[in-house]
Design an enzyme around this catalytic site. Sequence first.
Site, mmCIF file in Angstrom:
data_model
loop_
_atom_site.group_PDB
_atom_site.id
_atom_site.type_symbol
_atom_site.label_atom_id
_atom_site.label_comp_id
_atom_site.label_asym_id
_atom_site.label_seq_id
_atom_site.Cartn_x
_atom_site.Cartn_y
_atom_site.Cartn_z
ATOM 1 N N ASN A 260 28.879 3.118 10.096
ATOM 2 C CA ASN A 260 28.106 4.016 9.447
ATOM 3 C C ASN A 260 28.754 5.514 9.557
ATOM 4 O O ASN A 260 29.119 6.006 10.578
ATOM 5 C CB ASN A 260 27.062 3.901 9.967
ATOM 6 C CG ASN A 260 25.733 4.963 9.328
ATOM 7 O OD1 ASN A 260 25.916 6.006 9.058
ATOM 8 N ND2 ASN A 260 24.791 4.239 8.851
ATOM 9 N N HIS B 107 27.336 3.615 4.595
ATOM 10 C CA HIS B 107 26.774 2.713 5.775
ATOM 11 C C HIS B 107 27.866 2.020 6.248
ATOM 12 O O HIS B 107 29.067 1.676 5.515
ATOM 13 C CB HIS B 107 25.612 1.833 5.030
ATOM 14 C CG HIS B 107 24.339 2.583 4.865
ATOM 15 N ND1 HIS B 107 23.100 1.999 4.857
ATOM 16 C CD2 HIS B 107 24.178 3.833 4.199
ATOM 17 C CE1 HIS B 107 22.198 2.836 4.411
ATOM 18 N NE2 HIS B 107 22.817 4.083 4.120
ATOM 19 N N GLU C 37 28.401 -1.162 6.417
ATOM 20 C CA GLU C 37 28.785 -2.485 5.439
ATOM 21 C C GLU C 37 29.501 -2.058 4.360
ATOM 22 O O GLU C 37 30.459 -2.529 4.011
ATOM 23 C CB GLU C 37 27.588 -3.004 4.848
ATOM 24 C CG GLU C 37 26.803 -3.935 5.939
ATOM 25 C CD GLU C 37 25.577 -2.952 6.800
ATOM 26 O OE1 GLU C 37 24.642 -3.641 7.328
ATOM 27 O OE2 GLU C 37 25.665 -1.776 6.398
ATOM 28 N N CYS D 84 20.277 -3.075 5.446
ATOM 29 C CA CYS D 84 19.340 -2.322 4.645
ATOM 30 C C CYS D 84 19.188 -2.928 3.427
ATOM 31 O O CYS D 84 20.084 -3.775 2.862
ATOM 32 C CB CYS D 84 19.262 -0.853 4.621
ATOM 33 S SG CYS D 84 20.997 -0.243 3.653
ATOM 34 N N CYS E 118 22.362 -2.074 1.482
ATOM 35 C CA CYS E 118 23.713 -3.144 1.767
ATOM 36 C C CYS E 118 23.390 -4.506 1.524
ATOM 37 O O CYS E 118 24.237 -5.221 1.074
ATOM 38 C CB CYS E 118 23.989 -2.850 3.470
ATOM 39 S SG CYS E 118 24.661 -1.044 3.666
#
Length: 151
Positions: free
Chosen positions: A46, A57, A59, A84, A87
Amino acid sequence: MKGQPIYAGMLAVAVAEARKSLAEGGLPIGAAIFDANGCLIGAGHNRRVQDNDPSMHGETNAFRNAGRQPGYRSLTMVTTLAPCWYCSGLIRQFGFGRVIVGESRNFQGGLEWLRSLGISVVDLDSAECVSLLADYIRQHPDIWREDIGES
């Protein structure tokens, strides 16, 4: 559980990324992408705080660092925290076949949605991942709420 030792090794890469982010002043969330043979093809963390970029983020950073791939079905996304919705959408959009999650106690994200789509989701419930993020949330609740879109 079948695959547990290799999953733990994969998670270690994501945890190292999370710790890099924390050392840089960011949220301790890391991710890594592995091919069908368990070879690392991209990792990241992140960088929302560090880059002042709300889209960076863990990912998405790992995804960008992995570069273009001919397909994603055989790839595994490993992340220290349940992804989230943003992602989870990336995982769905590109058709990742598996997601390995370090923990989902601090945040559930889109795990059930991913499972409902037939994506294999393995939650390792890592105490290290739980405490790493829980400590951060206690110390930086405003940044955490911003990260998950609750500001």
